[in-house]
Design a protein around this motif. Structure first.
Motif, PDB file in Angstrom:
ATOM      1  N   GLY A 262       0.785  -1.225   0.000  1.00  0.00           N
ATOM      2  CA  GLY A 262       0.000   0.000   0.000  1.00  0.00           C
ATOM      3  C   GLY A 262       0.818   1.276   0.000  1.00  0.00           C
ATOM      4  N   GLU A 263       2.148   1.166   0.158  1.00  0.00           N
ATOM      5  CA  GLU A 263       2.997   2.350   0.101  1.00  0.00           C
ATOM      6  C   GLU A 263       3.238   2.816  -1.335  1.00  0.00           C
ATOM      7  OE1 GLU A 263       6.548   1.562   2.290  1.00  0.00           O
ATOM      8  OE2 GLU A 263       5.465   1.046   4.133  1.00  0.00           O
ATOM      9  N   LEU A 264       2.874   1.984  -2.303  1.00  0.00           N
ATOM     10  CA  LEU A 264       2.970   2.403  -3.702  1.00  0.00           C
ATOM     11  C   LEU A 264       1.856   3.393  -4.015  1.00  0.00           C
ATOM     12  CD1 LEU A 264       3.712  -1.022  -5.448  1.00  0.00           C
ATOM     13  CD2 LEU A 264       5.349   0.741  -4.727  1.00  0.00           C
ATOM     14  N   PRO A 265       2.036   4.244  -5.022  1.00  0.00           N
ATOM     15  CA  PRO A 265       1.004   5.227  -5.353  1.00  0.00           C
ATOM     16  C   PRO A 265      -0.321   4.556  -5.736  1.00  0.00           C
ATOM     17  CG  PRO A 265       3.074   5.782  -6.420  1.00  0.00           C
ATOM     18  CD  PRO A 265       3.246   4.407  -5.850  1.00  0.00           C
ATOM     19  N   PRO A 266      -1.442   5.177  -5.406  1.00  0.00           N
ATOM     20  CA  PRO A 266      -2.753   4.631  -5.791  1.00  0.00           C
ATOM     21  C   PRO A 266      -2.874   4.484  -7.302  1.00  0.00           C
ATOM     22  CG  PRO A 266      -3.007   6.374  -4.157  1.00  0.00           C
ATOM     23  CD  PRO A 266      -1.574   6.401  -4.592  1.00  0.00           C
ATOM     24  N   ALA A 267      -3.523   3.405  -7.719  1.00  0.00           N
ATOM     25  CA  ALA A 267      -3.799   3.133  -9.138  1.00  0.00           C
ATOM     26  C   ALA A 267      -2.537   3.201  -9.995  1.00  0.00           C
ATOM     27  CB  ALA A 267      -4.852   4.097  -9.669  1.00  0.00           C
ATOM     28  N   SER A 268      -1.425   2.708  -9.449  1.00  0.00           N
ATOM     29  CA  SER A 268      -0.153   2.795 -10.177  1.00  0.00           C
ATOM     30  C   SER A 268       0.256   1.492 -10.837  1.00  0.00           C
ATOM     31  CB  SER A 268       0.962   3.225  -9.216  1.00  0.00           C
ATOM     32  OG  SER A 268       1.131   2.270  -8.173  1.00  0.00           O
ATOM     33  N   ALA A 269      -0.429   0.385 -10.503  1.00  0.00           N
ATOM     34  CA  ALA A 269       0.014  -0.928 -10.976  1.00  0.00           C
ATOM     35  C   ALA A 269      -0.964  -1.541 -11.968  1.00  0.00           C
ATOM     36  CB  ALA A 269       0.214  -1.871  -9.801  1.00  0.00           C
ATOM     37  N   ALA A 270      -0.406  -2.076 -13.048  1.00  0.00           N
ATOM     38  CA  ALA A 270      -1.211  -2.797 -14.030  1.00  0.00           C
ATOM     39  C   ALA A 270      -1.408  -4.254 -13.634  1.00  0.00           C
ATOM     40  CB  ALA A 270      -0.539  -2.729 -15.398  1.00  0.00           C
ATOM     41  N   GLY A 271      -0.655  -4.712 -12.640  1.00  0.00           N
ATOM     42  CA  GLY A 271      -0.803  -6.081 -12.175  1.00  0.00           C
ATOM     43  C   GLY A 271      -0.028  -6.321 -10.903  1.00  0.00           C
ATOM     44  N   VAL A 272      -0.582  -7.162 -10.033  1.00  0.00           N
ATOM     45  CA  VAL A 272       0.074  -7.537  -8.783  1.00  0.00           C
ATOM     46  C   VAL A 272       0.074  -9.056  -8.676  1.00  0.00           C
ATOM     47  CG1 VAL A 272      -0.048  -7.487  -6.261  1.00  0.00           C
ATOM     48  CG2 VAL A 272      -0.540  -5.406  -7.571  1.00  0.00           C
ATOM     49  N   LEU A 273       1.253  -9.628  -8.467  1.00  0.00           N
ATOM     50  CA  LEU A 273       1.414 -11.071  -8.320  1.00  0.00           C
ATOM     51  C   LEU A 273       1.866 -11.392  -6.901  1.00  0.00           C
ATOM     52  CD1 LEU A 273       1.765 -14.003  -9.406  1.00  0.00           C
ATOM     53  CD2 LEU A 273       4.068 -13.333 -10.116  1.00  0.00           C
ATOM     54  N   MET A 274       1.206 -12.369  -6.271  1.00  0.00           N
ATOM     55  CA  MET A 274       1.593 -12.849  -4.950  1.00  0.00           C
ATOM     56  C   MET A 274       1.749 -14.369  -5.004  1.00  0.00           C
ATOM     57  SD  MET A 274      -1.117 -10.732  -2.563  1.00  0.00           S
ATOM     58  CE  MET A 274      -1.448  -8.982  -2.847  1.00  0.00           C
ATOM     59  N   ASP A 275       2.969 -14.837  -4.710  1.00  0.00           N
ATOM     60  CA  ASP A 275       3.269 -16.270  -4.661  1.00  0.00           C
ATOM     61  C   ASP A 275       3.568 -16.587  -3.200  1.00  0.00           C
ATOM     62  OD1 ASP A 275       4.054 -18.862  -5.059  1.00  0.00           O
ATOM     63  OD2 ASP A 275       5.811 -18.399  -6.265  1.00  0.00           O
ATOM     64  N   LEU A 276       2.603 -17.167  -2.508  1.00  0.00           N
ATOM     65  CA  LEU A 276       2.631 -17.239  -1.048  1.00  0.00           C
ATOM     66  C   LEU A 276       3.466 -18.407  -0.525  1.00  0.00           C
ATOM     67  CD1 LEU A 276      -1.172 -16.523  -0.486  1.00  0.00           C
ATOM     68  CD2 LEU A 276       0.706 -14.868  -0.694  1.00  0.00           C
ATOM     69  N   GLY A 277       3.675 -18.379   0.786  1.00  0.00           N
ATOM     70  CA  GLY A 277       4.317 -19.506   1.439  1.00  0.00           C
ATOM     71  C   GLY A 277       5.830 -19.401   1.490  1.00  0.00           C
ATOM     72  N   VAL A 278       6.458 -20.554   1.659  1.00  0.00           N
ATOM     73  CA  VAL A 278       7.905 -20.638   1.844  1.00  0.00           C
ATOM     74  C   VAL A 278       8.539 -21.243   0.602  1.00  0.00           C
ATOM     75  CG1 VAL A 278       7.706 -22.894   2.964  1.00  0.00           C
ATOM     76  CG2 VAL A 278       9.688 -21.461   3.444  1.00  0.00           C
ATOM     77  N   SER A 279       9.735 -20.767   0.246  1.00  0.00           N
ATOM     78  CA  SER A 279      10.401 -21.255  -0.962  1.00  0.00           C
ATOM     79  C   SER A 279      11.259 -22.476  -0.645  1.00  0.00           C
ATOM     80  CB  SER A 279      11.271 -20.155  -1.574  1.00  0.00           C
ATOM     81  OG  SER A 279      12.377 -19.871  -0.726  1.00  0.00           O
ATOM     82  N   SER A 280      11.602 -23.225  -1.683  1.00  0.00           N
ATOM     83  CA  SER A 280      12.439 -24.413  -1.501  1.00  0.00           C
ATOM     84  C   SER A 280      13.783 -24.101  -0.850  1.00  0.00           C
ATOM     85  CB  SER A 280      12.636 -25.118  -2.848  1.00  0.00           C
ATOM     86  OG  SER A 280      11.415 -25.653  -3.309  1.00  0.00           O
TER      87      SER A 280
END
Length: 319
Positions: A94-112
């Protein structure tokens, strides 16, 4: 990096395709001479980010977040002026400017690499310090928390975040062990204690699986971080922007599913007078687009992908 700590990105092509499938529309709405901004909210080891950079245009930008210092070190290897990494949890989206992103990706959990590095303490398969922090530069480790936590608190964490039916006996055993011989400090100590307490378990599952999951989620406030990041995405995404979330267990997926469902409904306040409803028609903030599971071929090649669920939604209106 140790070769055994490499990471195979789950749903790599599917996630990037879903994120960028609206790119022509977003580019058309951009100012002349400017590109679109995308966000990889969980950089990890950079699989999604690298493919995104390969497919973005010269004017586009990619901003990534991660709280793991090892991920930040990996991101430093990307010499691309379109790319920037923030050493922050994705709840800071939410610290990014409002309406500034064309897409948001979230890959959750823990990595290998986090699981497979014994020093991180995420796995019951290796002897290591009982740490489990995503960000090793701050916060309390699992061992430090277990050194003082009460039976009821430990039991609630194991039950709520691990969905473990033996949460009470495990919590009592942990505190009894602490009182008799001092706090638990290693992964194998905890795994052996849980195994000695849990008498039955699903075939093929280590008795400590649910307890380790619960402590990891709790110590990193993973579900709270996810809820904050999802809410922030509504502000950060442009109309038409895509939200793509990959989760790996039911607690995460339930939060994502309910969040999307909540914001795809037209909410009407039945107590409001008719003239107010007519003046301000209810609006949806998201449109649910897809739910994708890994293919049989991907699961065969990478068994850790078998529990993954990817949900895709699109931002509908500005508020």
């Amino acid at each position: 990096m140790d070769a055994s700590w490499t990471h195979t990105t789950v749903l790599l092509q599917e996630a990037v395709d879903a994120l960028l499938s609206n790119k022509p529309v977003m580019a058309a709405s951009a100012m002349p001479g400017t590109g679109a901004t995308y966000v990889d909210a969980t950089f990890g080891r950079g699989g999604h980010s690298r493919l995104l950079l390969a497919r973005l245009g010269p004017q586009d930008r990619l901003i990534a977040f991660d709280r793991d210092p090892a991920a930040i070190a990996e991101a430093a290897q990307i010499a691309d002026p379109r790319f920037a990494i923030r050493h922050q949890a994705f709840s800071h989206l939410g610290e990014l400017p409002p309406a500034s992103a064309a897409g948001v990706l979230m890959d959750l959990g823990v990595s290998s690499p986090q699981i497979d590095n014994p020093e991180r303490g995420f796995s019951f398969r290796f002897e290591g310090p009982l740490d489990m922090r995503m960000d090793t530069t701050r916060g309390e480790s699992v061992a430090e928390w277990l050194a003082t936590a009460e039976v009821q608190q430990i039991a609630e964490v194991i039950r709520d975040y691990g969905e473990e039916r033996f949460a009470g006996p495990i919590a009592k055993a942990i505190v009894a062990r602490r009182q008799e011989r001092g706090p638990i400090s290693s992964t194998t100590e905890l795994a052996e204690l849980v195994a000695g307490t849990v008498k039955t378990r699903e075939q093929g599952q280590n008795p400590a699986t649910r307890t380790f999951q619960a402590f990891r989620i709790f110590i990193n406030a993973e579900l709270e971080e996810l809820q904050q990041a999802l809410e922030a995405s509504l502000t950060v995404l442009q109309p038409g922007g895509r939200l793509v979330v990959i989760s790996f267990h039911s607690l995460e997926d339930r939060i994502v599913k309910q969040f999307i469902a909540k914001h795809t409904r037209e909410v009407v306040d039945r107590r409001a007078p008719d003239w107010m409803l007519a003046a301000k028609a209810p609006v949806m903030k998201l449109k649910a687009l897809d739910r994708i599971k890994p293919s049989a071929a991907e699961v065969a090649a990478n068994p850790r992908s078998r529990s993954a669920v990817m949900r895709v939604a699109e931002r509908t209106v500005a508020t």
